[in-house]
Design an enzyme around this catalytic site. Structure first.
Site, PDB file in Angstrom:
ATOM      1  N   LYS A  13       0.827  -1.211   0.000  1.00 31.72           N
ATOM      2  CA  LYS A  13       0.000   0.000   0.000  1.00 31.72           C
ATOM      3  C   LYS A  13       0.868   1.271   0.000  1.00 31.72           C
ATOM      4  O   LYS A  13       0.599   2.196  -0.750  1.00 31.72           O
ATOM      5  CB  LYS A  13      -0.922   0.025   1.229  1.00 31.72           C
ATOM      6  CG  LYS A  13      -1.891  -1.140   1.310  1.00 31.72           C
ATOM      7  CD  LYS A  13      -2.877  -0.979   2.460  1.00 31.72           C
ATOM      8  CE  LYS A  13      -2.269  -0.934   3.845  1.00 31.72           C
ATOM      9  NZ  LYS A  13      -1.598  -2.186   4.281  1.00 31.72           N
ATOM     10  N   ARG A  88      -9.613   0.588   9.169  1.00 27.84           N
ATOM     11  CA  ARG A  88      -9.177  -0.781   9.426  1.00 27.84           C
ATOM     12  C   ARG A  88     -10.248  -1.597  10.134  1.00 27.84           C
ATOM     13  O   ARG A  88     -10.052  -2.785  10.371  1.00 27.84           O
ATOM     14  CB  ARG A  88      -7.933  -0.737  10.306  1.00 27.84           C
ATOM     15  CG  ARG A  88      -6.639  -1.125   9.589  1.00 27.84           C
ATOM     16  CD  ARG A  88      -5.537  -0.889  10.588  1.00 27.84           C
ATOM     17  NE  ARG A  88      -4.319  -1.597  10.372  1.00 27.84           N
ATOM     18  CZ  ARG A  88      -3.216  -1.032   9.871  1.00 27.84           C
ATOM     19  NH1 ARG A  88      -3.218   0.188   9.439  1.00 27.84           N
ATOM     20  NH2 ARG A  88      -2.092  -1.735   9.824  1.00 27.84           N
ATOM     21  N   ARG A 127      11.697  -6.369   5.076  1.00 26.00           N
ATOM     22  CA  ARG A 127      11.455  -4.948   4.758  1.00 26.00           C
ATOM     23  C   ARG A 127      12.377  -4.030   5.569  1.00 26.00           C
ATOM     24  O   ARG A 127      12.572  -4.211   6.761  1.00 26.00           O
ATOM     25  CB  ARG A 127       9.999  -4.593   5.068  1.00 26.00           C
ATOM     26  CG  ARG A 127       9.698  -3.108   4.851  1.00 26.00           C
ATOM     27  CD  ARG A 127       8.224  -2.854   4.785  1.00 26.00           C
ATOM     28  NE  ARG A 127       7.552  -2.951   6.069  1.00 26.00           N
ATOM     29  CZ  ARG A 127       6.254  -2.705   6.243  1.00 26.00           C
ATOM     30  NH1 ARG A 127       5.495  -2.376   5.221  1.00 26.00           N
ATOM     31  NH2 ARG A 127       5.702  -2.817   7.441  1.00 26.00           N
ATOM     32  N   ARG A 155      11.411  -2.021  11.063  1.00 29.57           N
ATOM     33  CA  ARG A 155      10.366  -1.647  12.011  1.00 29.57           C
ATOM     34  C   ARG A 155      10.296  -2.670  13.141  1.00 29.57           C
ATOM     35  O   ARG A 155      10.437  -3.858  12.901  1.00 29.57           O
ATOM     36  CB  ARG A 155       9.002  -1.581  11.296  1.00 29.57           C
ATOM     37  CG  ARG A 155       8.775  -0.266  10.597  1.00 29.57           C
ATOM     38  CD  ARG A 155       7.561  -0.272   9.739  1.00 29.57           C
ATOM     39  NE  ARG A 155       6.358  -0.819  10.358  1.00 29.57           N
ATOM     40  CZ  ARG A 155       5.144  -0.708   9.824  1.00 29.57           C
ATOM     41  NH1 ARG A 155       4.983  -0.066   8.682  1.00 29.57           N
ATOM     42  NH2 ARG A 155       4.101  -1.230  10.416  1.00 29.57           N
ATOM     43  N   ARG A 166      -0.441  -9.431  13.194  1.00 30.87           N
ATOM     44  CA  ARG A 166      -1.020  -8.351  12.374  1.00 30.87           C
ATOM     45  C   ARG A 166      -1.863  -8.941  11.237  1.00 30.87           C
ATOM     46  O   ARG A 166      -2.909  -8.397  10.884  1.00 30.87           O
ATOM     47  CB  ARG A 166       0.092  -7.455  11.815  1.00 30.87           C
ATOM     48  CG  ARG A 166       0.716  -6.569  12.897  1.00 30.87           C
ATOM     49  CD  ARG A 166       2.119  -6.124  12.557  1.00 30.87           C
ATOM     50  NE  ARG A 166       2.185  -5.222  11.425  1.00 30.87           N
ATOM     51  CZ  ARG A 166       3.273  -5.061  10.674  1.00 30.87           C
ATOM     52  NH1 ARG A 166       4.374  -5.759  10.915  1.00 30.87           N
ATOM     53  NH2 ARG A 166       3.262  -4.213   9.684  1.00 30.87           N
TER      54      ARG A 166
HETATM   55  P1  AMP Z   1       0.813   0.246   9.536  1.00 33.89           P
HETATM   56  O1  AMP Z   1       2.030   1.082   9.328  1.00 33.89           O
HETATM   57  O2  AMP Z   1      -0.356   0.698   8.703  1.00 33.89           O
HETATM   58  O3  AMP Z   1       1.101  -1.232   9.388  1.00 33.89           O
HETATM   59  O4  AMP Z   1       0.354   0.471  11.057  1.00 33.89           O
HETATM   60  C1  AMP Z   1       1.212   0.134  12.142  1.00 33.89           C
HETATM   61  C2  AMP Z   1       0.399  -0.026  13.405  1.00 33.89           C
HETATM   62  O5  AMP Z   1      -0.251   1.212  13.719  1.00 33.89           O
HETATM   63  C3  AMP Z   1      -0.729  -1.039  13.346  1.00 33.89           C
HETATM   64  O6  AMP Z   1      -0.278  -2.370  13.573  1.00 33.89           O
HETATM   65  C4  AMP Z   1      -1.656  -0.535  14.449  1.00 33.89           C
HETATM   66  O7  AMP Z   1      -1.133  -0.850  15.730  1.00 33.89           O
HETATM   67  C5  AMP Z   1      -1.547   0.983  14.282  1.00 33.89           C
HETATM   68  N1  AMP Z   1      -2.567   1.474  13.322  1.00 33.89           N
HETATM   69  C6  AMP Z   1      -2.339   2.075  12.115  1.00 33.89           C
HETATM   70  N2  AMP Z   1      -3.491   2.418  11.524  1.00 33.89           N
HETATM   71  C7  AMP Z   1      -4.484   2.023  12.358  1.00 33.89           C
HETATM   72  C8  AMP Z   1      -5.898   2.074  12.297  1.00 33.89           C
HETATM   73  N3  AMP Z   1      -6.539   2.605  11.244  1.00 33.89           N
HETATM   74  N4  AMP Z   1      -6.602   1.562  13.347  1.00 33.89           N
HETATM   75  C9  AMP Z   1      -5.978   1.041  14.418  1.00 33.89           C
HETATM   76  N5  AMP Z   1      -4.651   0.935  14.530  1.00 33.89           N
HETATM   77  C10 AMP Z   1      -3.892   1.427  13.516  1.00 33.89           C
END
Ligand code: AMP
Length: 209
Positions: A13, A88, A127, A155, A166
């Protein structure tokens, strides 16, 4: 052009969002990036989000919804936006529609980038993100970014146990949004297990419809 990017963590994404930004010059809003920046700055939002992020769990809906309502009220999103990692959950998707409807806006297209979970585990374990320019690459590049010389970092949530959690959170809480956007007639599914360029060709075509 109001775009939602759906897809499991590691589906690509963020990479496709960058291409969309270069093409449409509209803001890329990644809730994950917002939380990571808040955490790096040590703000109350970042400290609250930390425990969920490190465990691969979702930050509570109301926190995310309040944050995004504020973000989507800013003037720079008037020509459109690319949402990456939000919504999400069903509650977030409904809240998003509600806040957009208040200003006669709606989601134009929801792109679901689909990749087999085992491919994702391999991808995310390798990554790396450049601390200098933010470029996303793989461990094969070594310790430093070929583009700017910055340090390549992994990360904290890109370890196998957290990746698997996740993915399971995605399957349970986010995948149902595919049906939600299908029902609204704005869903486009894209096979994400191909080269970045091939995926981009489909993403671009879908965003032009
Ligand atoms: P990402 O970089 O999108 O994989 O997000 C990393 C982490 O941020 C996720 O595993 C969640 O803990 C938190 N997070 C990001 N976006 C959301 C969302 N829309 N709702 C809830 N938690 C989020």
């Amino acid at each position: 052009m109001n775009i939602v990017l759906l897809g499991a963590p590691g589906a690509g994404k963020g990479t496709q969002a960058k291409f969309l930004v270069d093409t449409y010059h509209i803001p890329h809003i990644s809730t994950g990036d917002i939380f990571r920046a808040a955490l790096a700055e040590g703000t109350p939002l970042g400290l609250e989000a930390k425990k969920y992020m490190e465990a691969g769990e979702l930050v509570p809906d109301q926190l995310v919804i309040d944050l995004m309502n504020e973000r989507l009220a800013k003037a720079d999103v008037a020509p459109g936006f690319i949402l990456d990692g939000f919504p999400r959950t069903a509650a977030q998707a409904v809240a998003l529609d509600e806040v957009l409807a208040q200003s006669d806006r709606a989601i134009d297209v929801a792109l679901s980038i689909e990749v087999d979970p085992e491919v994702i585990v391999k991808r995310l374990s390798a990554r790396r993100t450049c601390a200098g320019c933010g470029r996303i690459t793989t461990a094969e590049e070594g310790e430093s970014c070929q583009a700017c010389g910055g340090k390549l970092e992994q990360r904290v949530d890109d370890n196998e146990a957290t990746i698997r959690n996740r993915l399971s959170v995605y399957a349970q809480q986010t995948e149902p949004l595919i049906d939600y956007y299908q029902g609204k007639g704005v869903l486009v599914s894209i096979d994400g297990d191909r080269s970045v360029e091939d995926v981009w060709a489909d993403v671009k075509a879908a965003s032009e419809k």
